[in-house]
Design a protein around this motif. Structure first.
Motif, PDB file in Angstrom:
ATOM      1  N   MET A 155      36.867 -44.845 -49.306  1.00 15.22           N
ATOM      2  CA  MET A 155      37.748 -45.677 -50.117  1.00 15.22           C
ATOM      3  C   MET A 155      36.932 -46.408 -51.182  1.00 15.22           C
ATOM      4  N   ILE A 156      37.351 -46.275 -52.428  1.00 16.57           N
ATOM      5  CA  ILE A 156      36.645 -46.935 -53.525  1.00 16.57           C
ATOM      6  C   ILE A 156      37.638 -47.746 -54.353  1.00 16.57           C
ATOM      7  N   GLU A 157      37.229 -48.940 -54.749  1.00 10.26           N
ATOM      8  CA  GLU A 157      38.089 -49.794 -55.563  1.00 10.26           C
ATOM      9  C   GLU A 157      38.048 -49.330 -57.016  1.00 10.26           C
ATOM     10  N   LEU A 158      39.214 -49.320 -57.654  1.00 11.68           N
ATOM     11  CA  LEU A 158      39.331 -48.882 -59.041  1.00 11.68           C
ATOM     12  C   LEU A 158      39.842 -50.015 -59.927  1.00 11.68           C
ATOM     13  N   ASP A 159      39.488 -49.946 -61.191  1.00  8.51           N
ATOM     14  CA  ASP A 159      40.131 -50.807 -62.177  1.00  8.51           C
ATOM     15  C   ASP A 159      41.486 -50.200 -62.514  1.00  8.51           C
ATOM     16  N   LYS A 160      42.405 -51.027 -62.959  1.00  4.22           N
ATOM     17  CA  LYS A 160      43.742 -50.533 -63.290  1.00  4.22           C
ATOM     18  C   LYS A 160      43.674 -49.447 -64.356  1.00  4.22           C
ATOM     19  N   SER A 161      42.725 -49.581 -65.273  1.00  2.00           N
ATOM     20  CA  SER A 161      42.589 -48.612 -66.368  1.00  2.00           C
ATOM     21  C   SER A 161      42.088 -47.247 -65.885  1.00  2.00           C
ATOM     22  N   GLU A 162      41.525 -47.194 -64.669  1.00  3.04           N
ATOM     23  CA  GLU A 162      40.967 -45.945 -64.144  1.00  3.04           C
ATOM     24  C   GLU A 162      41.992 -45.089 -63.408  1.00  3.04           C
ATOM     25  N   ILE A 163      43.148 -45.660 -63.095  1.00  2.34           N
ATOM     26  CA  ILE A 163      44.120 -44.978 -62.238  1.00  2.34           C
ATOM     27  C   ILE A 163      44.580 -43.646 -62.825  1.00  2.34           C
ATOM     28  N   LYS A 164      45.087 -43.671 -64.043  1.00  6.34           N
ATOM     29  CA  LYS A 164      45.639 -42.458 -64.649  1.00  6.34           C
ATOM     30  C   LYS A 164      44.559 -41.447 -65.022  1.00  6.34           C
ATOM     31  N   LYS A 165      43.327 -41.921 -65.189  1.00  5.89           N
ATOM     32  CA  LYS A 165      42.247 -41.041 -65.633  1.00  5.89           C
ATOM     33  C   LYS A 165      41.365 -40.559 -64.479  1.00  5.89           C
ATOM     34  N   TYR A 166      41.681 -40.981 -63.258  1.00  6.30           N
ATOM     35  CA  TYR A 166      40.760 -40.677 -62.154  1.00  6.30           C
ATOM     36  C   TYR A 166      40.570 -39.180 -61.947  1.00  6.30           C
ATOM     37  N   ARG A 167      41.630 -38.415 -62.019  1.00  2.42           N
ATOM     38  CA  ARG A 167      41.513 -36.960 -61.812  1.00  2.42           C
ATOM     39  C   ARG A 167      40.522 -36.336 -62.796  1.00  2.42           C
ATOM     40  N   GLN A 168      40.454 -36.893 -63.991  1.00  2.00           N
ATOM     41  CA  GLN A 168      39.569 -36.350 -65.019  1.00  2.00           C
ATOM     42  C   GLN A 168      38.092 -36.575 -64.688  1.00  2.00           C
ATOM     43  N   THR A 169      37.815 -37.498 -63.771  1.00  5.78           N
ATOM     44  CA  THR A 169      36.421 -37.777 -63.405  1.00  5.78           C
ATOM     45  C   THR A 169      35.901 -36.816 -62.335  1.00  5.78           C
ATOM     46  N   ILE A 170      36.777 -36.000 -61.760  1.00  8.66           N
ATOM     47  CA  ILE A 170      36.381 -35.067 -60.704  1.00  8.66           C
ATOM     48  C   ILE A 170      35.740 -33.827 -61.323  1.00  8.66           C
ATOM     49  N   ASP A 171      34.560 -33.482 -60.869  1.00  6.77           N
ATOM     50  CA  ASP A 171      33.799 -32.346 -61.399  1.00  6.77           C
ATOM     51  C   ASP A 171      34.458 -31.031 -60.963  1.00  6.77           C
ATOM     52  N   ILE A 172      35.149 -30.362 -61.898  1.00  3.88           N
ATOM     53  CA  ILE A 172      35.888 -29.143 -61.542  1.00  3.88           C
ATOM     54  C   ILE A 172      34.972 -27.935 -61.340  1.00  3.88           C
ATOM     55  N   SER A 173      33.680 -28.077 -61.621  1.00  2.00           N
ATOM     56  CA  SER A 173      32.746 -26.991 -61.311  1.00  2.00           C
ATOM     57  C   SER A 173      32.384 -26.998 -59.822  1.00  2.00           C
ATOM     58  N   LYS A 174      32.623 -28.136 -59.155  1.00  2.00           N
ATOM     59  CA  LYS A 174      32.318 -28.267 -57.727  1.00  2.00           C
ATOM     60  C   LYS A 174      33.578 -28.383 -56.870  1.00  2.00           C
ATOM     61  N   TYR A 175      34.639 -28.904 -57.468  1.00  2.00           N
ATOM     62  CA  TYR A 175      35.845 -29.191 -56.701  1.00  2.00           C
ATOM     63  C   TYR A 175      37.089 -28.675 -57.428  1.00  2.00           C
ATOM     64  N   LYS A 176      38.113 -28.367 -56.643  1.00  2.00           N
ATOM     65  CA  LYS A 176      39.384 -27.919 -57.203  1.00  2.00           C
ATOM     66  C   LYS A 176      40.478 -28.890 -56.776  1.00  2.00           C
ATOM     67  N   ILE A 177      41.250 -29.366 -57.745  1.00  2.00           N
ATOM     68  CA  ILE A 177      42.334 -30.301 -57.461  1.00  2.00           C
ATOM     69  C   ILE A 177      43.601 -29.517 -57.122  1.00  2.00           C
TER      70      ILE A 177
END
Length: 222
Positions: A155-177
């Motif tokens: 569990m990690i705490e996020l800023d409100k501004s990070e909520i909608k953009k969080y998926r974009q921070t996931i490295d798609i070369s290592k992980y698949k959403i």
């Protein structure tokens, strides 16, 4: 004196055998070496043990009906559920109450640890934790003797501004959403993440709690 000449082919065979044994020995050493512990959202140490966690600063947290050990690391909290061991002398908060006589000669239960009992056990430093709850070494011995890890939560705490953009921070070369068919209405976002290398699937959610925002990922080991 007779000189014995060693055949060049024999030398090559000897060196090849020596190299082979050294290679096998190196593989054995490498396989016995402990895997480096990684406490990230979409990674899981398969050979992780209860003892490994305690050796890395984890300790039991209270308030749930299952055995949970965890650790706070800056804005991140990691919990592991341990299968229930047979623990003698289980701890209850009532054990920390002392009776104090007041003016009308009645007895009142008052805890000298109230200040700490209201806090998350993981927020306490080790000296206070052991004063309020239990000696960590004894706790480790009791829980890890029979208990094994069966579940992980990151569990990690996020800023409100990070909520909608969080998926974009996931490295798609290592992980698949992956999308979830019936997401919870209580979550601001929910999805699954597949670790492409290890094939582990993590269930993730972004939510609001106590006026703060969090991203949580969970996975079962059993």
């Amino acid at each position: 004196m007779f000189l014995r000449f060693v055949n060049l082919a024999d030398i090559k065979v000897y060196l090849l055998r020596k190299f082979t044994w050294l290679f096998i020995f190196s593989l054995i050493l490498f396989s016995c070496k402990k895997e480096k512990l990684v406490f990230s959202a979409f990674e899981l140490n398969k050979n992780l043990s209860c003892n490994d966690l305690y050796d890395n600063g984890f300790k039991r947290t209270f308030g749930s009906d299952v055995f949970m050990i965890g650790k706070i690391m800056n804005d991140t909290t990691v919990h592991f559920q341990i299968s229930e061991p047979i623990v003698k002398n289980e701890i209850h908060s009532d054990d920390f109450y002392e009776e104090i006589r007041i003016e009308n000669d009645t007895l009142k239960k008052e805890s000298i640890y109230d200040e700490y009992l209201k806090k998350d056990a993981l927020e306490l430093n080790d000296s206070i934790y052991q004063l309020v709850w239990q000696n960590i070494k004894k706790q480790k011995k009791g829980i890890c003797r029979e208990g094994v890890i069966i579940w992980k939560n990151f569990m990690i705490e996020l800023d409100k501004s990070e909520i909608k953009k969080y998926r974009q921070t996931i490295d798609i070369s290592k992980y698949k959403i992956l999308e979830i068919e019936n997401p919870s209405s209580y979550d601001l976002d929910s999805f699954k993440v597949l670790n492409l290398k290890k094939k582990d699937t993590f269930y993730c959610s972004i939510y609001k709690q106590n006026q703060k925002y969090y991203m949580s990922s969970t996975i079962s080991l059993r």
